[in-house]
Scaffold this active site. Sequence first.
Site, short mmCIF file in Angstrom:
data_model
loop_
_atom_site.label_atom_id
_atom_site.label_comp_id
_atom_site.label_asym_id
_atom_site.label_seq_id
_atom_site.Cartn_x
_atom_site.Cartn_y
_atom_site.Cartn_z
N ARG A 46 0.83 -1.21 0.00
CA ARG A 46 0.00 0.00 0.00
C ARG A 46 0.86 1.26 0.00
NH1 ARG A 46 -4.24 -1.22 4.61
NH2 ARG A 46 -2.27 -2.02 5.35
N VAL A 86 -5.69 -2.83 -3.30
CA VAL A 86 -6.16 -4.15 -3.73
C VAL A 86 -7.56 -4.16 -4.34
CG1 VAL A 86 -4.71 -5.64 -2.30
CG2 VAL A 86 -6.87 -4.80 -1.37
N LYS A 148 -1.02 -19.38 4.93
CA LYS A 148 -2.10 -19.64 5.86
C LYS A 148 -2.50 -18.35 6.57
CE LYS A 148 -1.04 -21.01 10.07
NZ LYS A 148 -0.25 -20.37 11.14
N ASP A 177 2.36 -24.78 3.57
CA ASP A 177 2.47 -25.19 4.97
C ASP A 177 3.97 -25.29 5.17
OD1 ASP A 177 2.91 -26.73 7.29
OD2 ASP A 177 0.84 -27.38 7.22
N HIS A 178 4.54 -24.32 5.84
CA HIS A 178 6.01 -24.26 5.82
C HIS A 178 6.65 -25.47 6.50
CE1 HIS A 178 5.67 -22.49 9.83
NE2 HIS A 178 6.96 -22.70 10.00
N LYS A 182 10.35 -28.28 5.70
CA LYS A 182 11.45 -28.55 6.64
C LYS A 182 12.15 -29.85 6.24
CE LYS A 182 9.36 -26.17 10.60
NZ LYS A 182 10.17 -25.00 10.89
N HIS A 240 0.09 -27.78 10.55
CA HIS A 240 1.41 -28.42 10.72
C HIS A 240 1.35 -29.79 11.39
CE1 HIS A 240 2.40 -24.42 9.63
NE2 HIS A 240 2.44 -23.89 10.84
C1 BG6 Z 1 3.22 -20.59 12.28
C2 BG6 Z 1 2.33 -20.14 13.38
O1 BG6 Z 1 2.47 -21.23 11.27
O2 BG6 Z 1 4.20 -21.49 12.78
C3 BG6 Z 1 3.12 -19.50 14.49
O3 BG6 Z 1 1.37 -19.21 12.88
C4 BG6 Z 1 4.23 -20.42 14.95
O4 BG6 Z 1 2.29 -19.16 15.59
C5 BG6 Z 1 5.05 -20.93 13.76
O5 BG6 Z 1 5.07 -19.68 15.82
C6 BG6 Z 1 6.03 -21.99 14.19
O6 BG6 Z 1 6.89 -22.26 13.13
P1 BG6 Z 1 8.36 -22.82 13.39
O7 BG6 Z 1 8.90 -23.07 12.01
O8 BG6 Z 1 9.10 -21.77 14.15
O9 BG6 Z 1 8.19 -24.07 14.20
#
Ligand code: BG6
Length: 490
Positions: A46, A86, A148, A177-178, A182, A240
């Site tokens: 923005r 947006v 997310k 989904d990070h 990993k 996760h």
């Molecule tokens: C995120 C959550 O998806 O994952 C956070 O929104 C959390 O609240 C984080 O702290 C944890 O990720 P990591 O990779 O540090 O375990």
Amino acid sequence: QQTPSSLITIFGATGDLAKRKLYPSLYHLFTKGKISKHFAVIGIGRREWSNETFQEHVRTSVHNAIGSNENIEEFVSHFYYQAHDVSSDESYRELKTLSDQLDEQYQLEGNRIFYLAMAPEFFGTITEQLKKQGVTDAKGFQRLVIEKPFGHDLPSAEALNKQIRESFSEDQIYRIDHYLGKEMVQNIEVIRFANAMFEPLWNNRYISNIQVTSSEELGVEDRGRYYEKSGALRDMVQNHLIQMVALLAMEPPIKLTTDEIRSEKVRVLRSLRPIEGEEVKDYFVRGQYGPGKMHEQAVPGYREADNVDDESNTETFVAGKLMIDNFRWAGVPFYIRTGKRMETKSTKIVVQFKDIPMNLYYNPGKPLAPNLLVIHIQPEEGITLHLNVKKTGQDIETTPVKLNFASHDLDGINTPEAYEKLLHDCLRGDATNFTLWDEVKLSWAFVDKISEIWESTQQEDFPNYPAGSMGPKAADELLDKDGFNWWPIG
Ligand code: BG6
């Protein structure tokens, strides 16, 4: 293999995620030669920034995350900025003009990635406008990456999905989904399917229970507004933790293709026993941290954080027992646990094997230790196998030993590693480590039944664990009543 050329448009370019994860990850890919020289990034925000201001922002973010400046000038020269509203048609028309121009300038072949790193309430509008104003009208691939939370519950996730699908097809959507990026989460499949000694035992005949813990030291920090509406169940379990369970429980896929892997994960989620109504209290425990001590320092409780209600009913801790009702897993509990302000930052999986049928080394008061396979996700990365061997000396006495494999320690927690891998996957068009709509849908359906009960009943004993502990006592009782205990994760 060189990745295809692409234009990457980041919505939320001035935000925290872009700064902490995306720019350092892109830089890593660039310095490792994993990104084609034919790339350009448009940052959207923005604020009225110039290209130069944006480039300086990217330079600083890379420097802070990595500390290296090698080829940084060449890297940032690929970054462009557009101030954007947006909901205004005009902004998208300008974006189209800039996109087409960069396409030509960098020979991007019409390949476009749109990364939405911003508040989810805008996802629908943005995707609709991208299509309507012709920004996605280019001859190459068009991919949408979304952060997310994907909805707040099943109905909102469905509405969001419907809206997005008007402009992008399922195979163009990359839901992040990070945890799936990993290293050791990706290793779960390899450990299971590349070792003759595990897969034959990987079922209810030999495994007594599986424990997945993801504990954090951080509190809610400045995310009170989001977290009050979310809580640990939505923030960590819906995505996760359930994803890790799916990888642990799935059947071997017939091939390592995206479709085969994802369909096996979906089958696990379909066999997840729904927990509802009165059962919720028998299978799930919620906690909220109160004041306590972290590393000798006094820290305030959750209710004292900014934008958090003084009588908040939001959980910052969840422990639960999941049952997978299929042939392989009938009768084997999968215990999950996650929380903020816990004793230590750690994500670990412990697979506990059943006791052998007869203990020849019976020693009253000293039972044989069970075999455990521990998968260390973070901060250490590796696996440990707990075995029994003979204690050195005259008597035949057993003693537990640990076989350790430590994968070289990357630089700790929250490195851009996961994002780097996921961005690279997206550039290559590999969606395996992103969540499919069916997975999102099934995990919301599971979680919604629990949040329904939690939201309608005030937890009288909140806060019920002090900051710096391993959660409320009830979490230990959850396993105790089944004759198990949480294995230490420190
Ligand atoms: C995120 C959550 O998806 O994952 C956070 O929104 C959390 O609240 C984080 O702290 C944890 O990720 P990591 O990779 O540090 O375990």
